[in-house]
Scaffold this active site. Structure first.
Site, PDB file in Angstrom:
ATOM      1  N   ARG A  44      80.944  16.677 -93.054  1.00 47.08           N
ATOM      2  CA  ARG A  44      80.875  17.063 -94.468  1.00 47.08           C
ATOM      3  C   ARG A  44      81.832  18.215 -94.784  1.00 47.08           C
ATOM      4  O   ARG A  44      82.351  18.298 -95.904  1.00 47.08           O
ATOM      5  CB  ARG A  44      79.430  17.413 -94.835  1.00 47.08           C
ATOM      6  CG  ARG A  44      78.511  16.169 -94.885  1.00 47.08           C
ATOM      7  CD  ARG A  44      77.034  16.572 -94.806  1.00 47.08           C
ATOM      8  NE  ARG A  44      76.105  15.450 -94.942  1.00 47.08           N
ATOM      9  CZ  ARG A  44      75.774  14.607 -93.972  1.00 47.08           C
ATOM     10  NH1 ARG A  44      76.336  14.718 -92.775  1.00 47.08           N
ATOM     11  NH2 ARG A  44      74.897  13.638 -94.189  1.00 47.08           N
ATOM     12  N   GLN A  49      72.348   8.960 -94.590  1.00 47.42           N
ATOM     13  CA  GLN A  49      73.680   8.423 -94.887  1.00 47.42           C
ATOM     14  C   GLN A  49      73.699   7.710 -96.233  1.00 47.42           C
ATOM     15  O   GLN A  49      74.635   7.866 -97.014  1.00 47.42           O
ATOM     16  CB  GLN A  49      74.137   7.475 -93.773  1.00 47.42           C
ATOM     17  CG  GLN A  49      74.421   8.209 -92.468  1.00 47.42           C
ATOM     18  CD  GLN A  49      74.860   7.274 -91.350  1.00 47.42           C
ATOM     19  OE1 GLN A  49      74.911   6.061 -91.520  1.00 47.42           O
ATOM     20  NE2 GLN A  49      75.167   7.839 -90.204  1.00 47.42           N
ATOM     21  N   ASP A 100      68.063  10.729 -83.410  1.00 50.81           N
ATOM     22  CA  ASP A 100      69.084  10.679 -82.354  1.00 50.81           C
ATOM     23  C   ASP A 100      68.581  11.221 -81.026  1.00 50.81           C
ATOM     24  O   ASP A 100      69.261  11.108 -80.006  1.00 50.81           O
ATOM     25  CB  ASP A 100      70.322  11.480 -82.775  1.00 50.81           C
ATOM     26  CG  ASP A 100      71.139  10.739 -83.824  1.00 50.81           C
ATOM     27  OD1 ASP A 100      71.112   9.497 -83.815  1.00 50.81           O
ATOM     28  OD2 ASP A 100      71.793  11.395 -84.644  1.00 50.81           O
ATOM     29  N   LYS A 136      71.610   1.506 -84.254  1.00 52.22           N
ATOM     30  CA  LYS A 136      72.503   2.629 -83.957  1.00 52.22           C
ATOM     31  C   LYS A 136      73.741   2.104 -83.212  1.00 52.22           C
ATOM     32  O   LYS A 136      74.038   0.918 -83.247  1.00 52.22           O
ATOM     33  CB  LYS A 136      71.746   3.675 -83.137  1.00 52.22           C
ATOM     34  CG  LYS A 136      70.764   4.490 -83.993  1.00 52.22           C
ATOM     35  CD  LYS A 136      71.526   5.504 -84.848  1.00 52.22           C
ATOM     36  CE  LYS A 136      70.579   6.366 -85.668  1.00 52.22           C
ATOM     37  NZ  LYS A 136      71.326   7.337 -86.476  1.00 52.22           N
ATOM     38  N   ARG A 148      74.968   8.723 -76.548  1.00 53.23           N
ATOM     39  CA  ARG A 148      73.665   9.362 -76.308  1.00 53.23           C
ATOM     40  C   ARG A 148      72.915   8.726 -75.137  1.00 53.23           C
ATOM     41  O   ARG A 148      72.175   9.406 -74.426  1.00 53.23           O
ATOM     42  CB  ARG A 148      72.824   9.356 -77.577  1.00 53.23           C
ATOM     43  CG  ARG A 148      73.498  10.123 -78.695  1.00 53.23           C
ATOM     44  CD  ARG A 148      72.562  10.580 -79.781  1.00 53.23           C
ATOM     45  NE  ARG A 148      73.306  10.939 -80.980  1.00 53.23           N
ATOM     46  CZ  ARG A 148      73.903  12.104 -81.188  1.00 53.23           C
ATOM     47  NH1 ARG A 148      73.838  13.054 -80.282  1.00 53.23           N
ATOM     48  NH2 ARG A 148      74.569  12.334 -82.302  1.00 53.23           N
TER      49      ARG A 148
END
Length: 450
Positions: free
Chosen positions: A33, A175, A326, A353, A402
């Site tokens: 952002r 999102q 996450d 994901k 991840r």
């Protein structure tokens, strides 16, 4: 080019106490952002602490392609923005690599411009559904040409003038919320997002910081109504990006699991929409001390001191999922070493994901001797305190950073080593992971680099 071109397996082995002090790379959500809003605002934005992973850099490149000027001087990124409403049509498709956040937010940002913008990504991103962001954009007058199932590659053709809408977000997704708010920036009138379940709120906080006319009201049922007045002025800002809580999760859980560990993690983002993992681990008995809580750039920040702890299983409330979506893979690792059963429910979002993350975690646990049950939207893990008998397997990471980091953490505390089939994609979110963990005393080696 996808990351699997030349996979690099890595193996983690049982380690002695992890000790030391680390500063985690900047938060990914805030970094994306910062580039976007800095590129859009009038005047100069200065950013320190930016996460320089590939995903975020791709967002920066996209903003450059639409007219923003971005350069780095020492540790500071300096952006000269174009001004709200003044993005230029990019000459070539915007390539987001593996970055779902960058792609989806940028679709919102540019969709309402009277221009044609094309989006491409790597093999993993091209499998991910974009319809959830495209549907509200269609309501605002945007035309979409996309691959089957609203996937990339896709092209947005913006309307002459977009329609402001009131959009109720059908799933807990920061999102989608952000994409609609960003589309509202270039739309006359008031665009409203109605959010039944609160998700990470960096877009709202940061847009207000850049001067957007944005208000948030919560009604008596806890439903948030976020209103943005379009076509206002945004002004460049100075931003120090706090450490990413999702990246913090890996050294944090490693310190809890490896006997005798004592690790301090500096400058961690403690935004309440992102601290579900810390709360859950504390309920499991984790010794996590929150030091010097403070405000930085409108966000809560603190230092964490983490010591090795004996954990016990818990039932994680499903409504906590948005604040730790996450972190479930690494929570499942912690649960593997806890006494008793840990139940994680409400995990449907993990199926879409970077990989089907729920299935990937369950297969990885099974490959390393963990007793677990995978449900439609849930995962139940029955732990073995001390990691006795755990490890010895190779985990298929499915290009998911991840999954790779979570199972490397497992190998540091399990009886036998744990191998992941590829570690190259860790660079998308946490390029310093290997070096930082080694600095604390973790035994992780890329195969062939013994």
């Amino acid at each position: 080019m996808s990351h699997s071109a030349c996979p690099k397996p890595a193996t983690a082995r049982h380690s002695q106490a992890l000790t030391g002090e680390i500063r985690i790379p900047g938060d990914k959500s805030i970094s994306h952002r910062s580039f976007m809003f800095g590129g859009l605002a009038s005047g100069k934005t200065r950013i320190t602490g930016l996460l320089e992973g590939e995903d975020v850099i791709n967002t920066g490149r996209a903003m450059q392609a639409m007219g923003a000027r971005i350069r780095k001087e020492g540790d500071v990124w300096i952006i000269n923005g174009v001004g709200n409403g003044c993005l230029l049509q990019p000459e070539a498709p915007l390539d987001f690599g593996n970055a779902g956040t960058g792609a989806r937010l940028t679709m919102g940002l540019v969709g309402t411009y009277d221009m044609k913008t094309s989006f491409i990504g790597d093999a993993s991103l091209s499998k991910r559904p974009m319809g959830r962001v495209l549907n509200p954009l269609r309501e605002m007058g945007v035309q979409v040409e996309a691959a089957e199932g609203d996937r990339m590659p896709l092209t947005l053709i913006g309307p002459r003038t977009a329609n402001p809408i009131a959009y109720r977000v059908p799933m807990a997704s920061a999102q989608v919320k952000s994409a609609v708010l960003l589309a509202g920036l270039n739309t006359p009138g008031v665009t409203t997002v109605i959010e039944p379940v609160m998700t990470r709120d960096h877009t709202e906080k940061m847009l207000q910081g850049f001067g957007a006319d944005l208000t948030v009201e919560t009604d008596k049922d806890g439903v948030r109504h976020i209103r943005i007045v379009g076509q206002g002025k945004l002004t460049g800002q100075t931003i120090d990006v706090p450490g990413d809580p999702s990246s913090t999760a890996f050294p944090l859980v490693a310190a809890l699991l490896v006997e005798g560990s004592d690790v301090t993690i500096r400058n961690v983002l403690m935004n309440p929409t992102r601290t579900g993992l810390i709360l859950t681990l504390q309920e499991m008995g984790a010794d996590i001390e929150i030091i010097d809580p403070r405000l930085a750039g409108g966000e809560d920040v603190a230092d964490l001191r983490v010591k090795a702890s004996k954990l016990k299983g818990v039932v994680v409330p499903p409504e906590r999922a948005p604040s730790m979506i996450d972190e479930y893979p690494v929570l499942a690792i912690a649960a593997s070493f806890a006494e008793g059963e840990t139940v994680m429910d409400g995990l449907d979002e993990l199926r879409v994901k970077e990989s089907d993350r729920l299935a990937a975690v369950a297969r990885g646990l099974e490959a390393n001797g963990v007793d677990c049950t995978e449900g439609e939207m849930s995962l139940t893990v029955r732990g073995r305190p001390g990691g006795k008998g755990l490890g010895g397997g190779t985990v298929a990471t499915h290009l998911d950073h991840r999954i790779a980091m979570s199972f490397l953490v497992m190998g540091l505390a399990s009886e036998k080593p744990v191998t992941v089939d590829d570690s190259t994609m860790i660079a998308t979110s946490f390029p310093e992971f290997m070096g930082m963990m080694a600095g604390l005393g973790a035994k992780i080696a890329e195969s062939g680099a013994e």
